[in-house]
Design an enzyme around this catalytic site. Sequence first.
Site, short mmCIF file in Angstrom:
data_model
loop_
_atom_site.label_atom_id
_atom_site.label_comp_id
_atom_site.label_asym_id
_atom_site.label_seq_id
_atom_site.Cartn_x
_atom_site.Cartn_y
_atom_site.Cartn_z
N GLY A 32 -1.21 -59.01 0.13
CA GLY A 32 -1.54 -58.74 -1.28
C GLY A 32 -0.51 -59.31 -2.48
O GLY A 32 0.15 -60.15 -2.13
N SER A 33 -0.60 -58.92 -3.67
CA SER A 33 0.04 -59.39 -4.68
C SER A 33 0.24 -58.21 -5.68
O SER A 33 -0.77 -57.26 -5.82
CB SER A 33 -0.39 -60.49 -5.30
OG SER A 33 -0.94 -61.34 -3.95
N ASN A 34 0.95 -58.42 -6.58
CA ASN A 34 1.19 -57.77 -8.14
C ASN A 34 0.90 -59.18 -9.24
O ASN A 34 1.65 -60.08 -9.00
CB ASN A 34 2.20 -57.19 -8.19
CG ASN A 34 2.76 -56.29 -7.30
OD1 ASN A 34 2.10 -55.49 -6.69
ND2 ASN A 34 3.98 -56.37 -6.92
N ASN A 59 -3.98 -55.21 -6.11
CA ASN A 59 -4.94 -55.17 -5.06
C ASN A 59 -5.85 -54.11 -4.87
O ASN A 59 -6.79 -54.03 -4.12
CB ASN A 59 -4.09 -55.22 -3.78
CG ASN A 59 -3.25 -56.43 -3.70
OD1 ASN A 59 -1.95 -56.22 -3.56
ND2 ASN A 59 -3.60 -57.72 -4.01
N ARG A 108 1.61 -49.20 -5.98
CA ARG A 108 1.92 -50.20 -6.92
C ARG A 108 1.38 -50.34 -8.00
O ARG A 108 1.88 -50.63 -9.10
CB ARG A 108 1.96 -51.43 -5.86
CG ARG A 108 2.90 -51.71 -4.90
CD ARG A 108 2.95 -53.00 -4.08
NE ARG A 108 1.48 -53.25 -3.40
CZ ARG A 108 0.57 -53.99 -3.64
NH1 ARG A 108 0.76 -54.75 -4.43
NH2 ARG A 108 -0.50 -54.09 -2.64
#
Length: 792
Positions: free
Chosen positions: A215-217, A487, A516
């Site tokens: 995933g990512s931010n 995500n 997150r």
Amino acid sequence: MTAGCNNEDKKDESKKPNDPALKYQAEISRTSFGVPHIKANDEGSLAYGVATAYAQDNVCLMADEFTTVSGERSKHFGPTATRQTSDLPNLQTDFFYRIINDDEAVKAAWNAHSAPMKAMIEGYVAGYNDYLDKTGMNNLPDACKNGAWVRKVNEADMVKLLRRYAAEASSGQFIPAIVGAAPPGQNPLMPALPPKAGMNPMDPDYWTAMRERTGSNAVALGKDATDNGQGMLLGTPHFPWRGALRFYQLHLTIPGKLDAMGAALGGMPMVNIGFNQNLAWSHTVNNSAHFTVHAMPLDPSDPTKYLFDGKPQSMERKTITIDVKGPDGVVRPQSRTFYSSQFGPMVVIPGQLDWTGGMAYAINDANMGNHRMLEQWYGMNSARSLDEFKASIDRTVGLPWVNTLAVDKEGSALFMDVTVVPHVTTAKQNACVPAPFKPLAARGLFVLSGATSACAPGTDSTAPQSGIFAGASLPRLTRNDYVQNSNDSAWLSNPHAPLAGFPDIVSVDNVEQFGRTRLGISQLEKRLAGTDGLAGRRMTVAQLQGLALSNRVYYAEQIMDDVLTLCRGDRNAQAADGTSVDLTSACARLNQWDRTVNLDSNIGYLYFTGLWERIVRVPGIWAVPFNPADPVNTPRGLNIDNVVAANTVRQALASSALDVARMGVSQDARWGDVQVSTRGTRQIPIHGGKGTDGVYNAIGSVPGADGKLEVIYGTSYIQTVSFDKNGPQAQAMLAYSQSTDPASKHYADQTERFSKKEWITQPYTEAQIKADPAFSTMTVSRKAVATPNAKP
């Protein structure tokens, strides 16, 4: 750089960029940390330069990936061996890639590309092949030196690689289910594993874990949120540190057409995440589903015939043959017959999607019809404004499985959840999802009736592909303050303007958010309200970088006070296996822990993460349950007034304490002593922790041979981009460094910088590039001579 490349440089120094005697010509300038700045006058030459630069740093990685997507691993490495990045045996992956990359599919994909994108594919192939020729197999890095599996490639190989990327978040997660599908009475190639919670792709928790793993931010700040009133972007994709999903930094220029810098996946001759003169963008793995499964009633007389609109239809049978190296070293052909329907390949997940005498299931992967990825990133790379950027995404709908967050220099912030999604409206969901599968549909996973054409994905005449939503109908939001994503679905991109009411296959709202997401929103809201203890109410670049790498453990902040309350009681507890455990040491470390995963934090995190993973999904564990009206602040607190819940927490802590004891970690150790990235004989300490624990700087690690934790995925290419009167101002780090070759000086240099949180200013203008202390330049080219036609 190889001797061959240097000779080419000298030979071509006098050539003009538009010399008609040259088929391809590109200038490759290198700056600090090995970042290539590639300039060419046309698309084919640009890709030629990208392939050359990438091969100089990662030729073995690229050769390995071409071997994989061509279904040739069993031939060279045996059928039961697995890749470093996968636990699937070669036999399974070989048959899978032969299924999705058959000649007909590859040819159709090639023909669907525009002329400029075909030129890029051809240029990349030429650059890679020329690198192999000029370097020589005997001079390759040790990992692939004289490897029989290292070969020249053609355009078909590149198309197969692109299709591998497209399928990553859809049929690529169904490999055992596809390869293991066989009619009743026939033995499958490899029996599919029975379902296990979170371990098969028809379990929503499986996709939650995948988004946490890859995933990512991203945060896009508009003019009302930044200190200079212009756009500012943070991108922190969390991708594997090994294999083809590693990012590679690069800067691409075609004068007058594009000038983009950032990072790309191996084999991609375009910047995937980055910036240009006018805007910056990042991606996060999105929450939409990119496939549907179809439940097909069968003809009672033949389990390979299904009933569609009341008429029997024969499944397509395809016999695929691969070469397999036996234990004796002899390579022999092995053939299997696979079945597919009009929707796609058959799938089997025992106990959930069984192929019986009356019912079978097929997967419809919408991204197998997506041949627009290169076109999509080309449009984004070359966009001259945010409106042009957005229009490119809406028009092309070529992003396979990622959200987009972007800012422009004027200070607009954009979120777009526009990807390839099967066209399943809420009305079709209600009408076509069989009752046993409705709970899955509510969480975004779709099993549709395969008995009628009325339940096939619908058609939108404005979409670039049959059976998917048009870009303009998918979620987006433009703000002057901020948009963010970690995500979760599109719902809370900005909590002041929720994106709700979309079909569940696109975006699910009113659901509990990742830690997150909650941490990111909380930090942004406090900064803009001026309540975070810092001066002012706008974000600086340094503050944005601090947000990215603060290493706060969000869920520890929500529950640790309650855990420590329990610690003040009886220090003896029973672990899940019945072992009696003294919690004194665990409680002492947790009490001293600063609730972060910085290098100098103590090992309290080890006790916490083992505790948290055991209680996170326990019903009734929260003191304040999730409330859709307050999604950023709930759930929170542990329900320790409840005896059952309190005992559950104590048992989880006892089990976690046993895990730590087995690791043999010193009680005086710091986190930087435990989590490392090994580079030769050097173990580089790595900060960060699990995304599932609510750590923004998500890092995943596995036990190493020496009792330490070895990083295998997480924060990869991390960038901040702001704008001022001089244009884009970018700072970035590639956490695992540019090269996979241990002999390269760029094998660990950025990893050292990431360990120290030392951001690297990116030279973007020609003057900045030439002023870089490590500046060097070379020209690579190929003569315009006739070559055999090796196109699909």
